[in-house]
Write a protein that holds these residues in place. Sequence first.
Motif, PDB file in Angstrom:
ATOM      1  N   LEU A 199       0.859  -1.194   0.000  1.00 39.08           N
ATOM      2  CA  LEU A 199       0.000   0.000   0.000  1.00 39.08           C
ATOM      3  C   LEU A 199       0.890   1.237   0.000  1.00 39.08           C
ATOM      4  N   TYR A 200       0.596   2.168  -0.908  1.00 38.79           N
ATOM      5  CA  TYR A 200       1.444   3.348  -1.089  1.00 38.79           C
ATOM      6  C   TYR A 200       0.551   4.558  -1.304  1.00 38.79           C
ATOM      7  N   MET A 201       0.233   5.261  -0.238  1.00 38.74           N
ATOM      8  CA  MET A 201      -0.671   6.416  -0.349  1.00 38.74           C
ATOM      9  C   MET A 201      -0.472   7.355   0.838  1.00 38.74           C
ATOM     10  N   GLY A 202      -1.201   8.457   0.821  1.00 37.82           N
ATOM     11  CA  GLY A 202      -1.134   9.404   1.929  1.00 37.82           C
ATOM     12  C   GLY A 202      -2.021   8.945   3.078  1.00 37.82           C
ATOM     13  N   ARG A 203      -2.200   9.841   4.051  1.00 33.35           N
ATOM     14  CA  ARG A 203      -3.044   9.508   5.221  1.00 33.35           C
ATOM     15  C   ARG A 203      -4.509   9.673   4.846  1.00 33.35           C
ATOM     16  N   ILE A 204      -5.075   8.642   4.250  1.00 33.52           N
ATOM     17  CA  ILE A 204      -6.480   8.670   3.847  1.00 33.52           C
ATOM     18  C   ILE A 204      -7.164   7.401   4.354  1.00 33.52           C
ATOM     19  N   PRO A 205      -8.489   7.416   4.524  1.00 31.28           N
ATOM     20  CA  PRO A 205      -9.184   6.249   5.089  1.00 31.28           C
ATOM     21  C   PRO A 205      -8.947   4.960   4.314  1.00 31.28           C
ATOM     22  N   GLU A 206      -8.759   5.067   2.992  1.00 31.76           N
ATOM     23  CA  GLU A 206      -8.551   3.865   2.173  1.00 31.76           C
ATOM     24  C   GLU A 206      -7.305   3.098   2.587  1.00 31.76           C
ATOM     25  N   LEU A 207      -6.351   3.789   3.200  1.00 36.08           N
ATOM     26  CA  LEU A 207      -5.150   3.096   3.682  1.00 36.08           C
ATOM     27  C   LEU A 207      -5.511   2.159   4.830  1.00 36.08           C
ATOM     28  N   MET A 208      -6.306   2.653   5.772  1.00 37.42           N
ATOM     29  CA  MET A 208      -6.774   1.823   6.882  1.00 37.42           C
ATOM     30  C   MET A 208      -7.643   0.676   6.359  1.00 37.42           C
ATOM     31  N   ILE A 209      -8.557   0.987   5.432  1.00 39.60           N
ATOM     32  CA  ILE A 209      -9.449  -0.025   4.865  1.00 39.60           C
ATOM     33  C   ILE A 209      -8.637  -1.109   4.159  1.00 39.60           C
ATOM     34  N   GLY A 210      -7.621  -0.691   3.424  1.00 35.59           N
ATOM     35  CA  GLY A 210      -6.763  -1.648   2.716  1.00 35.59           C
ATOM     36  C   GLY A 210      -6.021  -2.580   3.653  1.00 35.59           C
ATOM     37  N   MET A 211      -5.473  -2.021   4.740  1.00 38.37           N
ATOM     38  CA  MET A 211      -4.757  -2.842   5.726  1.00 38.37           C
ATOM     39  C   MET A 211      -5.693  -3.872   6.347  1.00 38.37           C
ATOM     40  N   LEU A 212      -6.886  -3.414   6.753  1.00 37.50           N
ATOM     41  CA  LEU A 212      -7.849  -4.307   7.408  1.00 37.50           C
ATOM     42  C   LEU A 212      -8.375  -5.370   6.442  1.00 37.50           C
ATOM     43  N   ALA A 213      -8.535  -5.000   5.174  1.00 36.86           N
ATOM     44  CA  ALA A 213      -9.006  -5.965   4.168  1.00 36.86           C
ATOM     45  C   ALA A 213      -7.971  -7.067   3.964  1.00 36.86           C
ATOM     46  N   CYS A 214      -6.700  -6.682   3.917  1.00 34.56           N
ATOM     47  CA  CYS A 214      -5.623  -7.694   3.801  1.00 34.56           C
ATOM     48  C   CYS A 214      -5.671  -8.643   4.993  1.00 34.56           C
ATOM     49  N   ALA A 215      -5.745  -8.063   6.188  1.00 33.32           N
ATOM     50  CA  ALA A 215      -5.763  -8.887   7.405  1.00 33.32           C
ATOM     51  C   ALA A 215      -6.962  -9.830   7.400  1.00 33.32           C
ATOM     52  N   ARG A 216      -8.084  -9.344   6.921  1.00 32.56           N
ATOM     53  CA  ARG A 216      -9.322 -10.134   6.927  1.00 32.56           C
ATOM     54  C   ARG A 216      -9.180 -11.429   6.125  1.00 32.56           C
ATOM     55  N   ILE A 217      -8.488 -11.341   4.975  1.00 29.98           N
ATOM     56  CA  ILE A 217      -8.368 -12.522   4.108  1.00 29.98           C
ATOM     57  C   ILE A 217      -7.025 -13.240   4.279  1.00 29.98           C
ATOM     58  N   GLY A 218      -6.229 -12.772   5.241  1.00 36.77           N
ATOM     59  CA  GLY A 218      -4.970 -13.467   5.531  1.00 36.77           C
ATOM     60  C   GLY A 218      -3.803 -13.067   4.657  1.00 36.77           C
ATOM     61  N   ALA A 219      -3.971 -11.991   3.848  1.00 36.46           N
ATOM     62  CA  ALA A 219      -2.840 -11.489   3.056  1.00 36.46           C
ATOM     63  C   ALA A 219      -1.920 -10.686   3.981  1.00 36.46           C
ATOM     64  N   ILE A 220      -0.661 -10.583   3.597  1.00 33.61           N
ATOM     65  CA  ILE A 220       0.337  -9.861   4.411  1.00 33.61           C
ATOM     66  C   ILE A 220       0.502  -8.464   3.814  1.00 33.61           C
ATOM     67  N   HIS A 221       0.194  -7.422   4.597  1.00 30.61           N
ATOM     68  CA  HIS A 221       0.343  -6.079   4.022  1.00 30.61           C
ATOM     69  C   HIS A 221       1.716  -5.477   4.299  1.00 30.61           C
ATOM     70  N   SER A 222       2.160  -4.693   3.318  1.00 29.57           N
ATOM     71  CA  SER A 222       3.422  -3.966   3.430  1.00 29.57           C
ATOM     72  C   SER A 222       3.120  -2.520   3.074  1.00 29.57           C
ATOM     73  N   VAL A 223       3.054  -1.654   4.091  1.00 23.42           N
ATOM     74  CA  VAL A 223       2.739  -0.241   3.843  1.00 23.42           C
ATOM     75  C   VAL A 223       4.043   0.514   3.607  1.00 23.42           C
ATOM     76  N   VAL A 224       4.087   1.222   2.487  1.00 20.37           N
ATOM     77  CA  VAL A 224       5.245   2.056   2.157  1.00 20.37           C
ATOM     78  C   VAL A 224       4.797   3.510   2.250  1.00 20.37           C
ATOM     79  N   TYR A 225       5.538   4.305   2.976  1.00 16.89           N
ATOM     80  CA  TYR A 225       5.143   5.697   3.218  1.00 16.89           C
ATOM     81  C   TYR A 225       4.892   6.424   1.907  1.00 16.89           C
ATOM     82  N   GLY A 226       3.771   7.123   1.805  1.00 15.80           N
ATOM     83  CA  GLY A 226       3.433   7.897   0.612  1.00 15.80           C
ATOM     84  C   GLY A 226       4.385   9.069   0.456  1.00 15.80           C
ATOM     85  N   GLY A 227       5.257   8.990  -0.500  1.00 14.60           N
ATOM     86  CA  GLY A 227       6.262  10.039  -0.684  1.00 14.60           C
ATOM     87  C   GLY A 227       7.663   9.462  -0.755  1.00 14.60           C
ATOM     88  N   PHE A 228       7.801   8.157  -0.520  1.00 11.91           N
ATOM     89  CA  PHE A 228       9.104   7.522  -0.721  1.00 11.91           C
ATOM     90  C   PHE A 228       9.486   7.615  -2.198  1.00 11.91           C
TER      91      PHE A 228
END
Length: 629
Positions: free
Chosen positions: A135-164
């Motif tokens: 996940l590569y984005m700014g501080r927006i709700p979709e970032l939280m939703i994306g993390m929780l969706a990954c966790a829900r289905i057992g995928a491993i999330h890797s958040v990269v700071y938006g702006g790297f």
Amino acid sequence: MSEKQLSGEVYYPKQHVLDHANAKCQTLYDFAQKDYQGFWAKEAENLHWFTKWNKVLDDSNKPFYKWFVGGKTNIAYNCLDAHTQTFRRNKLALIWEGEKGESHSYSYFALRRETCRFANVLKSLGVKKGDRVTLYMGRIPELMIGMLACARIGAIHSVVYGGFSVEALHERLEDSQSKVLIVADGAYQRGKIVPLKQIADEALQRAASVESVLVVKRTGEPINMEAGRDMWYHELMVLPIAGNTCSIEEMDAEDPLFMLYTSGTTGKPKAILHTHGGYMVGTYTTLKYVFDIHEDDRFWCAADPGWITGHSYIVYGPLLNGATSFMYEGAPTHPYPNRWWQMIEKYGINILYTAPTAIRGLMRFGDAWPNRHDLSSLRLLGSVGEPINPEAWRWYYKTIGKEKCPIMDTWWQTETGMFMISPMPCVPLKPGSGTKPFPGLEMDIVDEEGKSVKPNEEGFLVIKTPWPAMLRTIWNDPDRYVNQYWSKYPGMYLTGDSARKDEDGYYWIIGRVDDVIKVSGYRLGTAEIESALVSHPSVAEAAAIGLPHDIKGNAIHCFVILKAGFTKSDKLIEELRQHVGHEVGPIAKPELIEIVESLPKTRSGKIMRRVLKARALGLDPGNLSTLEE
């Protein structure tokens, strides 16, 4: 915490704080000290398990510890589903404000619905348990939703700071072998647009593992959309595949939840791996007690989900506790230095948790900006990311907290996943000290041989007991995990920080071991020198480094940002040198002080002293992917 009088500058908890606190301190410390596994098991029982564990801790293969062995759970279920079956169903889970002033809020019911819809979208793209999603984005709700969706289905999330940078994103995509990238078209930062999709496009030219790219429309700026690979998030979320319910994946307590790359202040970033069970128990418990979470609280962790503070205390910790979390997209001073204070007043924020670098940055503008706002809703304050200098602590306590809000100064790491050294509201505070280890943790300060040092002697900070939210390994590099953290002192986790413990058992973090300067045989902490500089009325921020010196071994060189209203002069520089000598001792007088406009920092606000050192010596500064600018 005993009733005895403590030494030094101490702020004792006020009665209104004690009356409100969740925890009776001494009882909690005593229970955890007597039976730390029992303590963590009792906290774990407050959460939902599909199958209860049969063993709290398995330490048969040290240092590859396992927690809640045999237990089946899912952190996303505990963050959302568990609450939608109670009175919290319509309680606000998230309040969000964009930099331009727009706002959205999500109840627990709505956040679960959006998470389920997105989880279904991911499944339709072939994402399954164990797959990696970046996940590569700014501080927006979709970032939280994306993390929780990954966790829900057992995928491993890797958040990269938006702006790297392109290289940083590519390196992380490649290392994680991510199947899907979720990216925003852009992000707002200080009134400008960060072109995230454009950066991602360049990174993707070299990232062979990525099959699908989901694009969240944030700015509406024109972007390239590659046919067959790129899809709009908002279009997928209204398709029939995105149903309002999505079955939950039952995860083993030790199944991976996420990987997160550390700030890399000493070289190439490494992916720290955290798991569903232990991480869940650790973040839930620490947030509950340290920030005394109550049903009506509005908790604002002003970090970014792109680093561990955001993972643990914007997303998972608050939701596990059924709290209302606040998220703000932009910079603290945009368009004016009162933006944060305005939002605290507007939303009735009760708890503010931020970094000393932000506090010092806001302190620079004086008291008038916060004083024009009603901050009376604030009940607790917090600090994270680096040692807070006493001057900034006092300003935060008096000007922002109006001397009624205790400051929870927390020390922890990406690797620890949760608070390790931190007070609770019932603990007496000393400005600049994180006080004592959280209940159930045994820590120490040791010398080169691994022996405990005497009070007020400096040494290496180590952790002696395993803890639930501990990292399990470094992704794809178990040897590096053992060598880096467990080889110097077998049986003890080496934090990489130097510290001292005073006569009251309070811990004082000095800084990274590589942030200690040896001058004429004396070891001086960069934090100590920087603290002295910042205590001068003209200085907003400071960084100190050691450079080779023929006679002293090392000489101290400092970089200083002045507060508004002060200008550079030889007289001021000499005054600052004498001030450091007065505050720390003649040995600490800087050889050179340079006045600068900015300092190189990681996304988490830590000053990258190795970059300053490399520049001063004319050397290659190495990996700069984690620089803020």
